[in-house]
Write a protein that holds these residues in place. Structure first.
Motif, PDB file in Angstrom:
ATOM      1  N   ARG A  63       0.914  -1.545  -0.011  1.00 11.39           N
ATOM      2  CA  ARG A  63       0.671  -0.314  -0.145  1.00 11.39           C
ATOM      3  C   ARG A  63       0.950   0.788   0.162  1.00 11.39           C
ATOM      4  O   ARG A  63       0.826   2.508  -0.358  1.00 11.39           O
ATOM      5  CB  ARG A  63      -0.845   0.177   0.982  1.00 11.39           C
ATOM      6  N   LEU A  64       2.118   1.081   0.940  1.00  9.01           N
ATOM      7  CA  LEU A  64       3.295   2.200   1.257  1.00  9.01           C
ATOM      8  C   LEU A  64       3.236   2.643  -0.449  1.00  9.01           C
ATOM      9  O   LEU A  64       3.516   4.261  -1.051  1.00  9.01           O
ATOM     10  CB  LEU A  64       3.651   2.160   2.366  1.00  9.01           C
ATOM     11  N   LEU A  65       3.944   1.681  -1.390  1.00 10.69           N
ATOM     12  CA  LEU A  65       4.863   2.078  -2.268  1.00 10.69           C
ATOM     13  C   LEU A  65       3.378   2.968  -3.369  1.00 10.69           C
ATOM     14  O   LEU A  65       4.220   3.869  -4.280  1.00 10.69           O
ATOM     15  CB  LEU A  65       5.447   0.841  -3.063  1.00 10.69           C
ATOM     16  N   ARG A  66       2.421   2.551  -3.594  1.00  7.01           N
ATOM     17  CA  ARG A  66       1.636   3.065  -3.965  1.00  7.01           C
ATOM     18  C   ARG A  66       1.081   4.165  -3.782  1.00  7.01           C
ATOM     19  O   ARG A  66       0.892   4.807  -4.720  1.00  7.01           O
ATOM     20  CB  ARG A  66       0.226   1.736  -4.212  1.00  7.01           C
ATOM     21  N   VAL A  67       0.949   4.432  -2.668  1.00  4.99           N
ATOM     22  CA  VAL A  67       0.315   5.757  -2.109  1.00  4.99           C
ATOM     23  C   VAL A  67       1.641   6.789  -2.515  1.00  4.99           C
ATOM     24  O   VAL A  67       1.562   7.964  -2.895  1.00  4.99           O
ATOM     25  CB  VAL A  67       0.297   6.044  -0.657  1.00  4.99           C
ATOM     26  N   LEU A  68       2.709   6.093  -2.187  1.00  2.54           N
ATOM     27  CA  LEU A  68       4.436   7.570  -2.713  1.00  2.54           C
ATOM     28  C   LEU A  68       3.982   7.746  -3.977  1.00  2.54           C
ATOM     29  O   LEU A  68       5.167   8.193  -5.048  1.00  2.54           O
ATOM     30  CB  LEU A  68       5.505   6.899  -2.426  1.00  2.54           C
ATOM     31  N   GLY A  69       3.820   6.279  -5.259  1.00  4.87           N
ATOM     32  CA  GLY A  69       3.965   6.583  -6.564  1.00  4.87           C
ATOM     33  C   GLY A  69       3.273   8.148  -6.962  1.00  4.87           C
ATOM     34  O   GLY A  69       3.248   8.604  -7.440  1.00  4.87           O
ATOM     35  N   LEU A  70       1.472   7.438  -6.299  1.00 11.21           N
ATOM     36  CA  LEU A  70       0.802   8.895  -6.210  1.00 11.21           C
ATOM     37  C   LEU A  70       1.013   9.735  -6.031  1.00 11.21           C
ATOM     38  O   LEU A  70       0.743  11.319  -6.965  1.00 11.21           O
ATOM     39  CB  LEU A  70      -0.871   8.613  -6.150  1.00 11.21           C
ATOM     40  N   GLU A  71       2.016  10.101  -4.574  1.00 12.87           N
ATOM     41  CA  GLU A  71       2.295  10.844  -4.280  1.00 12.87           C
ATOM     42  C   GLU A  71       3.384  11.790  -5.007  1.00 12.87           C
ATOM     43  O   GLU A  71       4.123  12.848  -4.957  1.00 12.87           O
ATOM     44  CB  GLU A  71       3.027  10.978  -3.109  1.00 12.87           C
ATOM     45  N   GLY A  72       3.892  11.301  -6.553  1.00 12.79           N
ATOM     46  CA  GLY A  72       5.649  11.402  -6.901  1.00 12.79           C
ATOM     47  C   GLY A  72       6.547  11.487  -6.498  1.00 12.79           C
ATOM     48  O   GLY A  72       7.834  12.442  -7.440  1.00 12.79           O
ATOM     49  N   LYS A  73       7.200  10.588  -5.342  1.00 13.46           N
ATOM     50  CA  LYS A  73       8.042  10.763  -4.428  1.00 13.46           C
ATOM     51  C   LYS A  73       8.729   9.340  -5.106  1.00 13.46           C
ATOM     52  O   LYS A  73       9.743   9.472  -5.140  1.00 13.46           O
ATOM     53  CB  LYS A  73       7.716  10.029  -3.328  1.00 13.46           C
ATOM     54  N   VAL A  74       7.615   8.377  -6.077  1.00 13.53           N
ATOM     55  CA  VAL A  74       8.541   6.884  -6.538  1.00 13.53           C
ATOM     56  C   VAL A  74       8.057   6.864  -8.005  1.00 13.53           C
ATOM     57  O   VAL A  74       6.850   6.877  -8.415  1.00 13.53           O
ATOM     58  CB  VAL A  74       8.800   6.235  -5.625  1.00 13.53           C
ATOM     59  N   VAL A  75       8.739   6.392  -9.031  1.00 17.30           N
ATOM     60  CA  VAL A  75       8.098   6.067  -9.865  1.00 17.30           C
ATOM     61  C   VAL A  75       8.643   4.234 -10.398  1.00 17.30           C
ATOM     62  O   VAL A  75       9.476   3.795  -9.993  1.00 17.30           O
ATOM     63  CB  VAL A  75       8.510   6.265 -10.939  1.00 17.30           C
ATOM     64  N   ARG A  76       8.321   3.639 -11.500  1.00 20.75           N
ATOM     65  CA  ARG A  76       8.246   1.709 -11.711  1.00 20.75           C
ATOM     66  C   ARG A  76       9.634   2.246 -12.258  1.00 20.75           C
ATOM     67  O   ARG A  76      10.021   2.695 -13.491  1.00 20.75           O
ATOM     68  CB  ARG A  76       7.439   1.555 -13.083  1.00 20.75           C
ATOM     69  N   GLY A  77      10.670   1.317 -12.154  1.00 22.06           N
ATOM     70  CA  GLY A  77      11.789   1.044 -13.121  1.00 22.06           C
ATOM     71  C   GLY A  77      12.205  -0.035 -13.542  1.00 22.06           C
ATOM     72  O   GLY A  77      10.592  -0.019 -14.444  1.00 22.06           O
ATOM     73  N   ARG A  78      13.131   0.114 -14.212  1.00 24.52           N
ATOM     74  CA  ARG A  78      13.697  -1.759 -14.663  1.00 24.52           C
ATOM     75  C   ARG A  78      12.758  -3.000 -14.318  1.00 24.52           C
ATOM     76  O   ARG A  78      12.443  -2.979 -13.563  1.00 24.52           O
ATOM     77  CB  ARG A  78      14.555  -2.154 -15.845  1.00 24.52           C
ATOM     78  N   PRO A  79      11.891  -3.267 -15.353  1.00 26.35           N
ATOM     79  CA  PRO A  79      11.157  -4.711 -14.935  1.00 26.35           C
ATOM     80  C   PRO A  79      12.181  -6.138 -14.183  1.00 26.35           C
ATOM     81  O   PRO A  79      13.408  -5.910 -15.303  1.00 26.35           O
ATOM     82  CB  PRO A  79      10.085  -5.116 -16.093  1.00 26.35           C
ATOM     83  N   LEU A  80      11.841  -6.772 -13.343  1.00 32.24           N
ATOM     84  CA  LEU A  80      12.556  -7.519 -13.345  1.00 32.24           C
ATOM     85  C   LEU A  80      13.058  -8.802 -14.578  1.00 32.24           C
ATOM     86  O   LEU A  80      13.859  -9.346 -14.949  1.00 32.24           O
ATOM     87  CB  LEU A  80      12.186  -8.566 -12.496  1.00 32.24           C
ATOM     88  N   GLY A  81      12.311  -8.932 -15.905  1.00 30.48           N
ATOM     89  CA  GLY A  81      11.540 -10.228 -16.639  1.00 30.48           C
ATOM     90  C   GLY A  81      11.700  -8.978 -17.794  1.00 30.48           C
ATOM     91  O   GLY A  81      13.176  -8.140 -18.405  1.00 30.48           O
ATOM     92  N   SER A  82      11.525  -9.826 -19.263  1.00 35.68           N
ATOM     93  CA  SER A  82      11.804  -8.962 -20.623  1.00 35.68           C
ATOM     94  C   SER A  82      10.348  -8.072 -20.414  1.00 35.68           C
ATOM     95  O   SER A  82      10.323  -7.581 -19.350  1.00 35.68           O
ATOM     96  CB  SER A  82      11.296 -10.246 -21.303  1.00 35.68           C
ATOM     97  N   TRP A  83      10.483  -7.010 -21.545  1.00 38.60           N
ATOM     98  CA  TRP A  83       9.912  -5.988 -21.896  1.00 38.60           C
ATOM     99  C   TRP A  83       8.399  -6.451 -21.381  1.00 38.60           C
ATOM    100  O   TRP A  83       7.377  -5.319 -21.286  1.00 38.60           O
ATOM    101  CB  TRP A  83       9.478  -6.104 -23.208  1.00 38.60           C
ATOM    102  N   THR A  84       8.050  -6.962 -21.799  1.00 42.27           N
ATOM    103  CA  THR A  84       6.482  -7.439 -21.076  1.00 42.27           C
ATOM    104  C   THR A  84       6.347  -8.150 -19.880  1.00 42.27           C
ATOM    105  O   THR A  84       4.574  -8.384 -19.011  1.00 42.27           O
ATOM    106  CB  THR A  84       6.161  -8.920 -22.628  1.00 42.27           C
ATOM    107  N   SER A  85       7.224  -8.191 -19.080  1.00 32.85           N
ATOM    108  CA  SER A  85       6.879  -8.202 -17.174  1.00 32.85           C
ATOM    109  C   SER A  85       6.285  -7.317 -16.688  1.00 32.85           C
ATOM    110  O   SER A  85       6.827  -6.095 -16.740  1.00 32.85           O
ATOM    111  CB  SER A  85       8.681  -8.881 -16.660  1.00 32.85           C
ATOM    112  N   SER A  86       5.328  -7.910 -15.811  1.00 31.90           N
ATOM    113  CA  SER A  86       4.594  -6.847 -15.171  1.00 31.90           C
ATOM    114  C   SER A  86       4.985  -6.971 -12.852  1.00 31.90           C
ATOM    115  O   SER A  86       4.528  -5.751 -12.668  1.00 31.90           O
ATOM    116  CB  SER A  86       3.115  -6.895 -14.980  1.00 31.90           C
ATOM    117  N   GLN A  87       6.887  -7.290 -13.553  1.00 31.10           N
ATOM    118  CA  GLN A  87       7.122  -6.850 -11.882  1.00 31.10           C
ATOM    119  C   GLN A  87       8.156  -5.847 -12.329  1.00 31.10           C
ATOM    120  O   GLN A  87       9.130  -6.175 -12.814  1.00 31.10           O
ATOM    121  CB  GLN A  87       7.581  -8.797 -11.929  1.00 31.10           C
ATOM    122  N   PHE A  88       7.804  -5.311 -11.724  1.00 31.39           N
ATOM    123  CA  PHE A  88       8.818  -4.109 -11.825  1.00 31.39           C
ATOM    124  C   PHE A  88       9.742  -3.601 -10.267  1.00 31.39           C
ATOM    125  O   PHE A  88       9.071  -4.058  -9.054  1.00 31.39           O
ATOM    126  CB  PHE A  88       8.005  -2.619 -11.812  1.00 31.39           C
TER     127      PHE A  88
END
Length: 406
Positions: A192-217
């Motif tokens: 929950r906290l990382l989602r809130v920090l994303g909405l607040e503009g404090k964190v963003v999604r970085g490189r995924p763990l797998g390929s360009w189709t991966s949803s694990q960021f």
């Protein structure tokens, strides 16, 4: 909206505001969405800058939407990853309608102030309320954990939630959310906290763990940006979007932004939007954009991915999508699947089968003719050429996509 809110538009032959029909709207779409062959872009930055935002909920959508609009689609994956993770000229962050998008990094401040602040305040309050109801620690404790997690993220550069929890173990704390309700669940603080920090503009999604189709960021600290006033940012965002997607109705604008109608009307007035007449009623374009637009000399075809920003660009879609096709092309939540386009209209659907084969089907009664089928086939081969055997399954699947994929 009163006549004093926006400009009346330029007079048409009947002395009223100018009428823009479906054919002209499709001509604008061909050029401004970089879908006609002559309009294709040279880089992912050009694509994102033109369209303002690329849907990022499904990671594959970003690459597929870019590839459909590049003059050389063979560079799609490498160039999009460069822009996102090396040059950071593009950023993946929460934006309109609580949804994750990919934006030009230069637009991050506008998106954050125009759409993120209100949602972020609501989400933080919701998190604190849920923790209190579960008997979890208070806001002071959460603030301490947050600061520690951000410091750890800054040290690492990029990290998964699990990696951050190894530096700040309190992120692993669990609490019961919505106890006693049908949607009761157990959440970790990090979720929950990382989602809130994303909405607040404090964190963003970085490189995924797998390929360009991966949803694990992984997560990364958000790039710094100036703080803008809400009204200023809303006018800037609406003006950018209307320049590429106009004309649009008030309902279109309210839906795309997720704002209150009063915010939409204020932004329209601020940018001096011009009223035009559409089949759906009154529409709006940016000042100076009422001149007629003609389509490309040659017809065009495109295979666009699920959640593509063009297919999802407007709430009122009859001018490019026949209503009878919607049940086949959308899931129950309103997410569009992969679509086949011919000269500005959605005419069918496509899917990828095991091994990489791209299959498609025309869904409009009477078909589209041999010329259209030949160009659609060429686009299917173009898509397969750069995707290769990489499996691409939409996150939100539709009836016809499931059937085609086998």
């Amino acid at each position: 909206m009163s006549d004093t809110d926006v400009s009346d538009g330029e007079a048409g032959v009947d002395g009223g505001v100018r009428y823009i029909g479906a054919e002209e709207r499709r001509a604008r779409l061909a050029w401004r969405h970089r879908l006609a062959g002559a309009a294709r872009a040279g880089s992912p930055e050009e694509v994102a800058g033109t369209l303002v935002a690329l849907h990022g909920t499904d990671p594959a959508t970003v690459h597929l939407a870019v590839g459909a609009r590049l003059a050389d689609p063979a560079v799609t994956v490498a160039e999009t990853e460069r822009a996102l993770y090396e040059d950071r000229s593009l950023v993946r962050m929460h934006g309109m309608r609580h949804t994750v998008f990919v934006f030009p990094t230069a637009l991050a401040a506008v998106v954050h102030a125009s759409t993120g602040l209100t949602v972020a305040a609501r989400e933080r309050a919701s998190l604190l309320k849920a923790m209190a109801e579960a008997g979890a620690p208070d806001a002071a404790w959460l603030k301490e954990v947050e600061e520690s997690a951000l410091a750890a993220l800054a040290r690492r550069g990029q990290a998964t939630a699990a990696e951050l929890a190894s530096d700040e173990p309190r992120l692993r704390e669990r609490f019961v959310y919505a106890a006693g309700k049908s949607y009761e669940g157990v959440h970790t603080v990090s979720t929950r906290l990382l989602r809130v920090l994303g909405l607040e503009g404090k964190v963003v999604r970085g490189r995924p763990l797998g390929s360009w189709t991966s949803s694990q960021f992984r997560w990364a600290v958000a790039p710094p940006h100036p703080e803008l006033g809400v009204a200023e940012a809303q006018a800037a965002l609406l003006g950018r979007w209307l320049a590429v997607c106009g004309p649009a109705t008030e309902d279109d604008l309210k839906w795309w932004t997720g704002w209150k109608v009063t915010d939409v009307r204020r932004a329209l007035a601020t940018i001096g939007a011009r009223a035009v007449s559409l089949d759906e009623g009154t529409g709006y374009v940016v000042a100076g954009d009422t001149e007629p637009v003609t389509g490309p000399a040659e017809p065009w075809a495109a295979l666009l991915p699920a959640l593509d920003p063009t297919a999802m660009g407007w709430r009122e879609r009859d001018w490019y999508l026949a209503p009878e096709l919607r049940p086949m092309l959308f899931d129950r939540s309103g997410n569009v699947g992969p679509t086949v386009w011919w000269d500005g209209r959605v005419v069918g659907a496509w899917a990828q089968r095991r091994g990489g084969e791209i299959v498609w089907r025309v869904l409009v009664p009477g078909g589209v003719g041999r010329e259209a089928e030949a160009l659609i086939s060429a686009e299917a081969e173009r898509l397969r050429g750069w995707v290769g055997a990489t499996g691409v399954t939409p996150r939100f699947r539709t009836p016809v996509e499931r059937e085609l994929a086998g």
